[in-house]
Motif scaffolding. Structure first.
Motif, PDB file in Angstrom:
ATOM      1  N   PRO A 195       0.827  -1.202   0.000  1.00 30.91           N
ATOM      2  CA  PRO A 195       0.000   0.000   0.000  1.00 30.91           C
ATOM      3  C   PRO A 195       0.862   1.253   0.000  1.00 30.91           C
ATOM      4  O   PRO A 195       2.032   1.217   0.384  1.00 30.91           O
ATOM      5  CB  PRO A 195      -0.761  -0.093   1.323  1.00 30.91           C
ATOM      6  CG  PRO A 195       0.089  -0.927   2.205  1.00 30.91           C
ATOM      7  CD  PRO A 195       0.928  -1.814   1.333  1.00 30.91           C
ATOM      8  N   VAL A 196       0.249   2.335  -0.414  1.00 27.82           N
ATOM      9  CA  VAL A 196       0.911   3.639  -0.292  1.00 27.82           C
ATOM     10  C   VAL A 196       0.532   4.236   1.057  1.00 27.82           C
ATOM     11  O   VAL A 196       1.370   4.757   1.777  1.00 27.82           O
ATOM     12  CB  VAL A 196       0.465   4.569  -1.437  1.00 27.82           C
ATOM     13  CG1 VAL A 196       0.961   5.994  -1.210  1.00 27.82           C
ATOM     14  CG2 VAL A 196       0.970   4.029  -2.764  1.00 27.82           C
ATOM     15  N   ASP A 197      -0.740   4.082   1.387  1.00 29.92           N
ATOM     16  CA  ASP A 197      -1.235   4.689   2.621  1.00 29.92           C
ATOM     17  C   ASP A 197      -1.597   3.597   3.633  1.00 29.92           C
ATOM     18  O   ASP A 197      -2.660   2.978   3.545  1.00 29.92           O
ATOM     19  CB  ASP A 197      -2.463   5.543   2.285  1.00 29.92           C
ATOM     20  CG  ASP A 197      -2.971   6.290   3.519  1.00 29.92           C
ATOM     21  OD1 ASP A 197      -2.428   6.064   4.630  1.00 29.92           O
ATOM     22  OD2 ASP A 197      -3.918   7.091   3.366  1.00 29.92           O
ATOM     23  N   ARG A 198      -0.698   3.366   4.537  1.00 27.42           N
ATOM     24  CA  ARG A 198      -0.974   2.377   5.587  1.00 27.42           C
ATOM     25  C   ARG A 198      -1.795   2.966   6.722  1.00 27.42           C
ATOM     26  O   ARG A 198      -2.378   2.248   7.529  1.00 27.42           O
ATOM     27  CB  ARG A 198       0.344   1.870   6.193  1.00 27.42           C
ATOM     28  CG  ARG A 198       1.197   1.067   5.288  1.00 27.42           C
ATOM     29  CD  ARG A 198       2.394   0.507   6.073  1.00 27.42           C
ATOM     30  NE  ARG A 198       2.714  -0.838   5.653  1.00 27.42           N
ATOM     31  CZ  ARG A 198       3.468  -1.119   4.599  1.00 27.42           C
ATOM     32  NH1 ARG A 198       3.998  -0.158   3.887  1.00 27.42           N
ATOM     33  NH2 ARG A 198       3.698  -2.377   4.263  1.00 27.42           N
ATOM     34  N   MET A 199      -1.785   4.273   6.792  1.00 29.01           N
ATOM     35  CA  MET A 199      -2.331   4.953   7.969  1.00 29.01           C
ATOM     36  C   MET A 199      -3.857   5.132   7.907  1.00 29.01           C
ATOM     37  O   MET A 199      -4.543   4.867   8.883  1.00 29.01           O
ATOM     38  CB  MET A 199      -1.654   6.326   8.081  1.00 29.01           C
ATOM     39  CG  MET A 199      -1.986   7.069   9.315  1.00 29.01           C
ATOM     40  SD  MET A 199      -0.859   6.564  10.632  1.00 29.01           S
ATOM     41  CE  MET A 199      -1.280   7.766  11.873  1.00 29.01           C
ATOM     42  N   SER A 200      -4.351   5.593   6.742  1.00 26.99           N
ATOM     43  CA  SER A 200      -5.783   5.941   6.681  1.00 26.99           C
ATOM     44  C   SER A 200      -6.696   4.760   6.997  1.00 26.99           C
ATOM     45  O   SER A 200      -7.661   4.921   7.757  1.00 26.99           O
ATOM     46  CB  SER A 200      -6.125   6.550   5.323  1.00 26.99           C
ATOM     47  OG  SER A 200      -5.399   7.743   5.171  1.00 26.99           O
ATOM     48  N   PRO A 201      -6.432   3.570   6.445  1.00 21.52           N
ATOM     49  CA  PRO A 201      -7.323   2.455   6.820  1.00 21.52           C
ATOM     50  C   PRO A 201      -7.290   2.196   8.328  1.00 21.52           C
ATOM     51  O   PRO A 201      -8.319   1.849   8.927  1.00 21.52           O
ATOM     52  CB  PRO A 201      -6.748   1.265   6.040  1.00 21.52           C
ATOM     53  CG  PRO A 201      -6.020   1.873   4.891  1.00 21.52           C
ATOM     54  CD  PRO A 201      -5.464   3.167   5.414  1.00 21.52           C
ATOM     55  N   ARG A 202      -6.147   2.375   8.932  1.00 21.89           N
ATOM     56  CA  ARG A 202      -6.072   2.138  10.383  1.00 21.89           C
ATOM     57  C   ARG A 202      -6.847   3.204  11.147  1.00 21.89           C
ATOM     58  O   ARG A 202      -7.499   2.902  12.152  1.00 21.89           O
ATOM     59  CB  ARG A 202      -4.601   2.059  10.829  1.00 21.89           C
ATOM     60  CG  ARG A 202      -3.978   0.760  10.349  1.00 21.89           C
ATOM     61  CD  ARG A 202      -2.570   0.491  10.794  1.00 21.89           C
ATOM     62  NE  ARG A 202      -2.238  -0.894  10.413  1.00 21.89           N
ATOM     63  CZ  ARG A 202      -1.065  -1.309   9.953  1.00 21.89           C
ATOM     64  NH1 ARG A 202      -0.059  -0.459   9.819  1.00 21.89           N
ATOM     65  NH2 ARG A 202      -0.880  -2.575   9.629  1.00 21.89           N
ATOM     66  N   LYS A 203      -6.790   4.437  10.656  1.00 24.12           N
ATOM     67  CA  LYS A 203      -7.606   5.486  11.299  1.00 24.12           C
ATOM     68  C   LYS A 203      -9.084   5.148  11.187  1.00 24.12           C
ATOM     69  O   LYS A 203      -9.843   5.320  12.139  1.00 24.12           O
ATOM     70  CB  LYS A 203      -7.363   6.842  10.605  1.00 24.12           C
ATOM     71  CG  LYS A 203      -6.102   7.533  11.044  1.00 24.12           C
ATOM     72  CD  LYS A 203      -6.061   8.946  10.462  1.00 24.12           C
ATOM     73  CE  LYS A 203      -4.785   9.647  10.877  1.00 24.12           C
ATOM     74  NZ  LYS A 203      -4.441  10.749   9.964  1.00 24.12           N
ATOM     75  N   ARG A 204      -9.477   4.656  10.008  1.00 18.76           N
ATOM     76  CA  ARG A 204     -10.899   4.323   9.825  1.00 18.76           C
ATOM     77  C   ARG A 204     -11.291   3.129  10.694  1.00 18.76           C
ATOM     78  O   ARG A 204     -12.373   3.116  11.282  1.00 18.76           O
ATOM     79  CB  ARG A 204     -11.188   4.029   8.342  1.00 18.76           C
ATOM     80  CG  ARG A 204     -11.103   5.257   7.447  1.00 18.76           C
ATOM     81  CD  ARG A 204     -11.710   4.991   6.066  1.00 18.76           C
ATOM     82  NE  ARG A 204     -10.930   4.047   5.292  1.00 18.76           N
ATOM     83  CZ  ARG A 204      -9.988   4.388   4.389  1.00 18.76           C
ATOM     84  NH1 ARG A 204      -9.726   5.670   4.150  1.00 18.76           N
ATOM     85  NH2 ARG A 204      -9.336   3.455   3.730  1.00 18.76           N
TER      86      ARG A 204
END
Ligand code: RNT
Ligand code: ZN
Length: 420
Positions: A195-204
């Protein structure tokens, strides 16, 4: 009533253990208080009864085509009863939401306690407890590989509502059965490739879980657990709910942290995590499983890791805060036998741990006498725990040693084969 030979062997073993200050009668009294949560999904290859057309998704997989998978709640309960008749002690059954027993067409986000009434009536009659799991896979709304962390708010909403409903069902089980239900949230969310964005799914995921758990529920009735994993089929590169994610979430929000034996790197073991986690958490849930090269969910055998899990729970007195569940699914062998082997082994591993001279070993270690630590540990591996186990099985009215195989074979001939 026990056979004289079993009784005699037990008396001899009892005398040997007594020389080390181990009271086998006391050990067996303790052992009978331990409940193993036997997972219903071994009985039908994780299919369930809602949405029976759906294929199994979520990056988990069952292989094999042994005849006799349960097709209805009645069949599954009959199979569970057969398995429990061969396992000493009173235990729990771990249900997934898709195992609802109802004539209604109901969506996952609309499930209610009433859809599980027949399970509760049966559990009461059998003297069993029940645990629960929302089913965040094998569904149209999970086909992208994301559920509680899905970028689409509507899909997230569906899964949030399903998880909220699941907690209410868990509370109903706990209240009805007078035994706390553990409701375990596991979601498959992840990416196949980097992934490019590992953070946003975790925030969600974090925000969704906050909503799921917003309503307080009496902990006497329901306890929430969260289960991490490292990778799945189709989520090889990244899983949103990683170990760090849920360890943080669970500690911050006072949720049970679920450790599945197959959800870590191949040489990483959950036994070594218990003494750390226990210092910071109020509760642990185990998914005792057996990974073979990967998270393959093989039937639990008496291997080093199972013994080590047992020892850690016993040596550090963690049985009070640990909920022991099983999680494996093998469709290449008789499914009732799979339950019996895995559950008997788990109980037997706890027994073996209770039959170790823990205080003497700790003392040797404290004094720096690692020679005694090693020598005694090794000698105890051939102490006659089998005689104690046989006596326990006999005294609980279940078959001794391999005698149970005959009963499973007879059940296969009489019941399972006819299912085609
Ligand atoms: C999947 C998790 C999860 C499932 C069950 C069916 O990797 O281990 O616990 O096995 O919920
Ligand atoms: Zn699991």
């Amino acid at each position: 009533m026990t056979e004289p030979a079993i009784q005699q062997a037990y008396e001899a073993a009892k005398a040997l253990y007594a020389q080390h200050g181990i009271d086998t009668d006391e050990v067996l009294k303790k052992l009978e208080t331990i409940k193993i949560s036997m997972h219903c999904w071994q009985g039908d290859d994780v299919r369930g009864f809602l949405n029976r057309g759906q294929e199994l998704t979520g990056g988990i997989s069952v292989t094999g085509s042994y005849p006799g998978a349960a097709r209805t709640p009645e069949e599954l309960r009959a199979d569970l009863e057969q398995a429990f008749a061969l396992i000493p002690g009173k235990h729990k059954v771990n249900l997934h939401a898709i195992y609802a027993d109802t004539d209604e067409q109901v969506e996952l986000d609309k499930l209610e306690p009433k859809h599980y009434e027949r399970w509760v009536a049966w559990a009461k009659e059998q003297g069993l407890g029940l645990d629960f799991n929302p089913t965040c896979f094998s569904h149209e709304n999970s086909k992208d590989g994301f559920t509680l962390s899905h970028p689409d708010e509507n899909i997230r909403r569906f899964w949030i509502d399903h998880c909220k409903a699941s907690r209410q069902i868990g509370a109903y089980f706990g209240e009805q059965l007078g035994q706390t239900c553990v409701t375990n949230v596991w979601v498959p969310d992840g990416f196949k490739d980097n992934p490019v964005d590992r953070m946003s799914p975790r925030k969600r995921l974090k925000a969704s879980l906050d909503e799921v758990f917003a309503e307080p529920i009496d902990p006497r009735y329901n306890l929430d657990a969260v289960e991490s994993k490292l990778f799945g089929l189709g989520s090889e590169a990244y899983v949103v709910g990683s170990h760090e994610f849920y360890m943080g979430y669970g500690l911050q929000n006072d949720k049970l942290i679920c450790l599945d034996a197959g959800h870590f790197h191949p040489t990483e073991v959950i036994s070594n995590k218990l003494s750390s986690l226990a210092l910071f958490t109020s509760g642990i849930l185990l998914h005792v499983s057996r990974p073979m090269r990967w998270d393959s969910d093989h039937v639990v055998i008496m291997d080093d890791e199972l013994l080590e899990i047992g020892r850690e729970l016993v040596r550090h007195d963690l049985l009070g805060i640990t909920h022991i569940g099983l999680d494996f699914f093998d469709a290449s062998i008789n499914r009732v036998a799979a339950w019996v082997v895995g559950t008997r082994n788990t109980i037997k591993a706890l027994l073996r741990a209770m039959l170790e001279p823990v205080e003497a070993l700790k003392q040797a270690e404290l004094e720096g006498d690692y020679t005694t630590r090693l020598a005694l540990t090794e000698e105890f591996k051939s102490y006659p725990f089998g005689a104690v186990w046989d006596y326990y099985c006999a005294s609980k009215g279940v078959p001794v040693r391999e005698q149970w195989i005959r009963q499973v074979k007879a059940y296969e001939q009489d019941v399972l084969v006819a299912r085609g």
